[in-house]
Scaffold this active site. Structure first.
Site, PDB file in Angstrom:
ATOM      1  N   MET A  65      41.461  42.448  41.665  1.00  0.00           N
ATOM      2  CA  MET A  65      41.472  43.915  41.622  1.00  0.00           C
ATOM      3  C   MET A  65      42.899  44.371  41.914  1.00  0.00           C
ATOM      4  O   MET A  65      43.495  43.976  42.919  1.00  0.00           O
ATOM      5  CB  MET A  65      40.479  44.469  42.650  1.00  0.00           C
ATOM      6  CG  MET A  65      40.463  45.991  42.722  1.00  0.00           C
ATOM      7  SD  MET A  65      39.890  46.744  41.176  1.00  0.00           S
ATOM      8  CE  MET A  65      40.828  48.266  41.179  1.00  0.00           C
ATOM      9  N   GLU A  66      43.376  45.235  41.023  1.00  0.00           N
ATOM     10  CA  GLU A  66      44.801  45.596  40.998  1.00  0.00           C
ATOM     11  C   GLU A  66      45.193  46.635  42.038  1.00  0.00           C
ATOM     12  O   GLU A  66      45.912  47.583  41.718  1.00  0.00           O
ATOM     13  CB  GLU A  66      45.145  46.084  39.591  1.00  0.00           C
ATOM     14  CG  GLU A  66      44.467  47.404  39.145  1.00  0.00           C
ATOM     15  CD  GLU A  66      43.100  47.251  38.497  1.00  0.00           C
ATOM     16  OE1 GLU A  66      42.422  46.238  38.739  1.00  0.00           O
ATOM     17  OE2 GLU A  66      42.710  48.163  37.740  1.00  0.00           O
ATOM     18  N   HIS A 112      47.399  39.310  34.857  1.00  0.00           N
ATOM     19  CA  HIS A 112      46.563  40.462  34.507  1.00  0.00           C
ATOM     20  C   HIS A 112      46.665  41.562  35.573  1.00  0.00           C
ATOM     21  O   HIS A 112      46.958  42.720  35.256  1.00  0.00           O
ATOM     22  CB  HIS A 112      45.109  40.006  34.335  1.00  0.00           C
ATOM     23  CG  HIS A 112      44.157  41.108  34.008  1.00  0.00           C
ATOM     24  ND1 HIS A 112      43.790  41.404  32.721  1.00  0.00           N
ATOM     25  CD2 HIS A 112      43.518  42.006  34.801  1.00  0.00           C
ATOM     26  CE1 HIS A 112      42.959  42.438  32.726  1.00  0.00           C
ATOM     27  NE2 HIS A 112      42.773  42.822  33.988  1.00  0.00           N
ATOM     28  N   GLU A 113      46.441  41.183  36.818  1.00  0.00           N
ATOM     29  CA  GLU A 113      46.460  42.208  37.874  1.00  0.00           C
ATOM     30  C   GLU A 113      47.866  42.789  38.035  1.00  0.00           C
ATOM     31  O   GLU A 113      48.025  43.983  38.286  1.00  0.00           O
ATOM     32  CB  GLU A 113      45.940  41.636  39.201  1.00  0.00           C
ATOM     33  CG  GLU A 113      44.541  41.012  39.143  1.00  0.00           C
ATOM     34  CD  GLU A 113      43.485  41.854  38.444  1.00  0.00           C
ATOM     35  OE1 GLU A 113      43.616  43.089  38.402  1.00  0.00           O
ATOM     36  OE2 GLU A 113      42.521  41.257  37.901  1.00  0.00           O
ATOM     37  N   HIS A 173      48.539  45.448  35.497  1.00  0.00           N
ATOM     38  CA  HIS A 173      47.951  46.751  35.840  1.00  0.00           C
ATOM     39  C   HIS A 173      48.934  47.646  36.605  1.00  0.00           C
ATOM     40  O   HIS A 173      48.731  48.863  36.668  1.00  0.00           O
ATOM     41  CB  HIS A 173      46.704  46.579  36.694  1.00  0.00           C
ATOM     42  CG  HIS A 173      45.432  46.402  35.931  1.00  0.00           C
ATOM     43  ND1 HIS A 173      44.998  47.301  34.990  1.00  0.00           N
ATOM     44  CD2 HIS A 173      44.467  45.435  35.996  1.00  0.00           C
ATOM     45  CE1 HIS A 173      43.822  46.893  34.507  1.00  0.00           C
ATOM     46  NE2 HIS A 173      43.485  45.753  35.099  1.00  0.00           N
ATOM     47  N   GLU A 185      42.208  48.556  30.588  1.00  0.00           N
ATOM     48  CA  GLU A 185      41.996  47.103  30.476  1.00  0.00           C
ATOM     49  C   GLU A 185      42.520  46.488  29.181  1.00  0.00           C
ATOM     50  O   GLU A 185      43.052  45.381  29.200  1.00  0.00           O
ATOM     51  CB  GLU A 185      40.516  46.766  30.671  1.00  0.00           C
ATOM     52  CG  GLU A 185      39.985  47.115  32.066  1.00  0.00           C
ATOM     53  CD  GLU A 185      40.667  46.378  33.222  1.00  0.00           C
ATOM     54  OE1 GLU A 185      41.366  45.376  32.981  1.00  0.00           O
ATOM     55  OE2 GLU A 185      40.497  46.830  34.375  1.00  0.00           O
ATOM     56  N   ASP A 239      29.976  51.654  35.722  1.00  0.00           N
ATOM     57  CA  ASP A 239      30.024  50.200  35.759  1.00  0.00           C
ATOM     58  C   ASP A 239      29.402  49.583  34.496  1.00  0.00           C
ATOM     59  O   ASP A 239      29.808  48.512  34.056  1.00  0.00           O
ATOM     60  CB  ASP A 239      29.262  49.739  37.009  1.00  0.00           C
ATOM     61  CG  ASP A 239      29.746  48.394  37.508  1.00  0.00           C
ATOM     62  OD1 ASP A 239      30.974  48.180  37.497  1.00  0.00           O
ATOM     63  OD2 ASP A 239      28.904  47.567  37.887  1.00  0.00           O
ATOM     64  N   TYR A 278      38.258  45.264  27.287  1.00  0.00           N
ATOM     65  CA  TYR A 278      39.285  44.234  27.475  1.00  0.00           C
ATOM     66  C   TYR A 278      39.721  43.632  26.143  1.00  0.00           C
ATOM     67  O   TYR A 278      40.901  43.614  25.807  1.00  0.00           O
ATOM     68  CB  TYR A 278      38.743  43.092  28.346  1.00  0.00           C
ATOM     69  CG  TYR A 278      38.540  43.449  29.799  1.00  0.00           C
ATOM     70  CD1 TYR A 278      37.412  44.155  30.207  1.00  0.00           C
ATOM     71  CD2 TYR A 278      39.453  43.074  30.769  1.00  0.00           C
ATOM     72  CE1 TYR A 278      37.204  44.474  31.539  1.00  0.00           C
ATOM     73  CE2 TYR A 278      39.252  43.386  32.117  1.00  0.00           C
ATOM     74  CZ  TYR A 278      38.122  44.085  32.487  1.00  0.00           C
ATOM     75  OH  TYR A 278      37.928  44.403  33.803  1.00  0.00           O
ATOM     76  N   LYS A 309      31.228  37.689  37.240  1.00  0.00           N
ATOM     77  CA  LYS A 309      31.482  37.053  35.945  1.00  0.00           C
ATOM     78  C   LYS A 309      30.839  35.659  35.853  1.00  0.00           C
ATOM     79  O   LYS A 309      30.496  35.197  34.763  1.00  0.00           O
ATOM     80  CB  LYS A 309      32.990  36.957  35.767  1.00  0.00           C
ATOM     81  CG  LYS A 309      33.427  36.246  34.537  1.00  0.00           C
ATOM     82  CD  LYS A 309      34.923  36.068  34.498  1.00  0.00           C
ATOM     83  CE  LYS A 309      35.247  34.828  33.690  1.00  0.00           C
ATOM     84  NZ  LYS A 309      36.653  34.484  33.697  1.00  0.00           N
TER      85      LYS A 309
HETATM   86  N1  BES Z   1      40.143  46.282  37.426  1.00  0.00           N
HETATM   87  C1  BES Z   1      39.476  45.087  37.072  1.00  0.00           C
HETATM   88  C2  BES Z   1      38.251  44.816  37.885  1.00  0.00           C
HETATM   89  C3  BES Z   1      37.191  45.882  37.801  1.00  0.00           C
HETATM   90  C4  BES Z   1      36.873  46.471  36.601  1.00  0.00           C
HETATM   91  C5  BES Z   1      36.516  46.268  38.921  1.00  0.00           C
HETATM   92  C6  BES Z   1      35.907  47.458  36.552  1.00  0.00           C
HETATM   93  C7  BES Z   1      35.539  47.250  38.868  1.00  0.00           C
HETATM   94  C8  BES Z   1      35.245  47.845  37.682  1.00  0.00           C
HETATM   95  C9  BES Z   1      40.413  43.887  37.152  1.00  0.00           C
HETATM   96  O1  BES Z   1      41.712  44.164  36.761  1.00  0.00           O
HETATM   97  C10 BES Z   1      39.911  42.839  36.194  1.00  0.00           C
HETATM   98  O2  BES Z   1      39.899  43.126  35.031  1.00  0.00           O
HETATM   99  N2  BES Z   1      39.525  41.689  36.676  1.00  0.00           N
HETATM  100  C11 BES Z   1      39.041  40.591  35.868  1.00  0.00           C
HETATM  101  C12 BES Z   1      40.104  39.567  35.666  1.00  0.00           C
HETATM  102  C13 BES Z   1      40.792  39.518  34.390  1.00  0.00           C
HETATM  103  C14 BES Z   1      41.727  38.335  34.270  1.00  0.00           C
HETATM  104  C15 BES Z   1      40.085  39.844  33.152  1.00  0.00           C
HETATM  105  C16 BES Z   1      37.922  39.911  36.617  1.00  0.00           C
HETATM  106  O3  BES Z   1      37.663  40.290  37.757  1.00  0.00           O
HETATM  107  O4  BES Z   1      37.304  39.007  36.087  1.00  0.00           O
HETATM  108 ZN    ZN Z   2      41.858  44.478  34.664  1.00  0.00          ZN
END
Ligand code: BES
Ligand code: ZN
Length: 627
Positions: A296-297, A321-322, A325, A344, A403, A411, A584
């Site tokens: 989380m960024e 990635h982070e 951001h 994203e 969400d 993405y 994930k």
């Molecule tokens: N900002 C997101 C995480 C997020 C998105 C939290 C939506 C809550 C709601 C973060 O930058 C992200 O995209 N994380 C990914 C990693 C990435 C390498 C694709 C993750 O957590 O898997």
């Molecule tokens: Zn992200």
């Protein structure tokens, strides 16, 4: 101010212009905020920023691990339209509002009805002169953003831990706030925590524990609420480079410092691509494994899962990635969650450019191809479920939990759209465009529509814009025909080995030297379905998948172990699901159990694992497993 500069100011600040005279520069009775703020409506906040908006927060908090509560005062500086009679904040999860003062004097306030996604509005009556609103409050132990961890859930197992995860609309569960990504504020904080622990925020941070347990913070750049973050634990700090460093529990520090040694190089590469890093310092904290995301960024301090520590630096694209951001998202921010792809999609594009400049095209192309596979599956899923609108880049999340919209569409479809634009105009032009976009819109918000205008004004003439079907990409379903499909040479070699194995070559004689975890991931994902126990055993003996220390490899392997009843992996899978809360990995694993007639096993494991998960993972798994 003379009339001309007044006019210019009004034109820049407002869309609806009334009059202007030299005594009072702005007659329009709306708060002076950037023009984009006036042009969009964010359905996920009760705030009415055109009437009254926060500009700065002084937050003073005491954190109690015994009662799992934060007791705090949030003092906001506000800007308001002359006619505004109230200011509205968001709250959630029974945030207990104890008292409200305006400029030091008790004020009237009211908490409205609760919506299941949005929570409840807190409306404060404003006086004519109101400049500061102070709110005394206490959080509820069930506040959705906050996870309170026992020592057992940490690496050292000696002290408790806490972290917040506010994106998308959970900030309101730990402080009353105008919780929309289009509303920015600076903040200072003073946080009191138990002895032996350190508090860290998305702000200028301490690097050492102190005796008093009182820590102070300042975030001088304006940020939206979803980027305010707090974490408390027994962690140490190690500097990695001139602007970068890592926080981790002592037992993880050595591994973490090795894994992320290239952070400073990433920062240098990122600046070279798209301009100066605007947040001075870039640190990362390794959280306990229950953290629901990969990363989380949070500005100045990325929160990260320990599941990216693979021992071989193979999962560091997440750091890129982070870090990315810090430009896409934190500097130029999606105006509403319907515009999430602006955060994203741009970040994935930027991430892959950073990885390309550090490790070359072949490496970046593997990432793109893995992303492409995810994208195909996500699109198929939405189409099969009769939710084709969720495959639009520009979403409509009205009346829904934002969400729900946070899928691979933003993405990966976002990434491939930008890649198409890059291919259309050439990399050189595209890079100039992106750099200007980040610098020119720094600390501002961006709607999809404003981006399109910007794109047409600065990069694509209308003919080109139409010829690539840009509107269809943004507002249409599925994947357009002109998607620039990736093509990884490295994965071609992997495909050949899969074919060889299918045709009878023994697993332990396949050519797999120097494969990175990406190649292994591609290998596992593309194995045929319905493998016999003997075939599974052959693979496992040759490549030790069940014993893999790489979380991505393990999670991909579980897809086969579950579907093929490969019992020797069950205990490892169970342990993984109990300790790791990263959504994930949880979603596909529990889904595979559910879809292979193993619902009883899924529920049994979930019952044990659930107390370890953060609310966002609980929410998703509860729905999936009917809890
Ligand atoms: N900002 C997101 C995480 C997020 C998105 C939290 C939506 C809550 C709601 C973060 O930058 C992200 O995209 N994380 C990914 C990693 C990435 C390498 C694709 C993750 O957590 O898997
Ligand atoms: Zn992200």
């Amino acid at each position: 101010m003379n009339n001309l500069s007044c006019l210019v100011l009004v034109l820049t600040l407002f869309t609806g212009l009334t009059s202007c005279n030299s005594d009072k520069p702005v007659k329009e009775d709306k708060v002076e905020i950037q023009k984009e703020t006036m042009n969009f409506e964010d359905k996920h906040t009760y705030a009415k920023p055109k009437e009254a908006v926060i500009t700065h927060l002084d937050w003073k908090a005491t954190v109690d691990f015994e009662t799992k509560t934060i007791t705090a005062t949030a003092a906001y500086n506000i800007k308001r339209a002359a006619s505004a009679s109230k200011i509205i904040f968001d709250t959630k999860d029974s945030l207990d509002i104890l008292a409200v003062r305006i400029d030091g004097k008790p004020a009237n306030f009211e908490i409205g009805a609760t919506d299941k996604f949005l929570g409840a509005p807190l409306t404060v009556e404003l006086t004519k002169e109101a400049k500061q609103v102070e709110i005394d409050y206490k959080t509820n132990p069930s506040a959705a953003a906050v996870q309170w961890l026992s020592p057992q859930q940490t690496a050292n197992k000696t002290a408790p831990f806490l972290f917040t995860q506010s994106q998308a609309i959970l900030a309101r569960s730990w402080f009353p706030i105008q919780d929309g990504p289009g509303i920015r504020f600076t903040y200072n904080a003073e946080v009191t925590v138990p002895k032996g622990m350190i508090a860290l925020m998305s702000a200028e941070n301490p690097t050492e524990k102190n005796e008093s347990g009182v820590y102070t913070f300042s975030m001088k750049q304006p940020v939206p609420a979803y980027l305010m973050a707090l974490t408390i634990g027994d962690v140490d700090y190690k500097k990695l480079g001139a602007h970068t460093g890592i926080y981790a529990e002592s037992s993880l520090m050595e591994k973490a410092a090795y894994e992320f040694a290239e952070m400073e190089d990433m920062l240098v590469a990122a600046e070279k691509l798209y301009g100066k890093y605007q947040w001075e310092v870039y640190d990362m904290i390794i959280l306990p494994p229950s953290f629901p995301f990969g990363g989380m960024e949070n500005p100045r301090l990325t929160f990260a899962t320990p599941t990216i520590i693979a021992g071989d630096r193979s999962l560091t694209a997440l750091v890129a990635h982070e870090l990315a951001h810090s430009w896409s998202g934190n500097l130029v921010t999606n105006a509403t969650w319907d515009d999430f792809w602006l955060n994203e999609g741009f970040t994935v594009y930027f991430e892959r450019r950073i990885m390309e400049s550090l490790y070359g095209k072949d490496y970046a192309e593997m990432l793109a191809q893995l992303g492409y596979q995810d994208l195909l599956e996500t699109v198929d899923g939405y189409m099969e479920d009769g939710q084709p609108k969720d495959t639009h880049l520009k979403l409509d999340l009205n009346d829904r939990n934002p969400d729900d919209g946070m899928s691979d569409i933003a993405y990966e479809k976002g990434y491939f759209f930008l890649r198409l634009v890059e291919n259309t105009v050439g990399r050189e032009k595209f890079d100039v465009f992106l750099k200007d976009y980040f610098q020119g819109n720094a600390f501002k918000v961006m709607t999809t529509e404003a981006f399109i205008i910007h794109l047409k004004a600065n990069l694509l003439d209308s003919t080109t814009y139409n010829s690539i079907g840009a509107d269809n990409w943004i507002y249409g379903e599925g994947l357009p025909d002109n998607l620039p499909a990736p093509n990884s040479n490295k994965f071609e070699l992997v495909n050949a080995q899969i074919e060889a194995w299918k045709e009878g070559t023994a697993a332990n004689t396949l050519t797999v030297v120097d494969w990175t975890s990406h190649e292994w991931l591609h290998f596992i994902r593309n194995l045929p379905m319905g493998l016999s126990f003997d075939k599974m055993k052959e693979l496992d003996n040759a490549f030790k998948f069940t014993k893999s220390g790489n979380s991505e490899v393990l999670a991909a392997w579980f897809q086969h172990t579950i579907k093929n009843n490969y019992v020797p992996a069950n205990q490892v899978m169970k342990d993984f699901l109990i300790s790791v809360g990263r959504r994930k990995f949880l979603t596909p694993t529990y889904t595979a159990l559910k879809e292979s007639g193993k619902m009883a096993m899924a529920k049994e494991i979930y019952k044990e694992a659930r107390p370890n998960y953060h609310s966002v993972s609980k929410q998703t798994m509860d729905e999936l497993l009917g809890f």
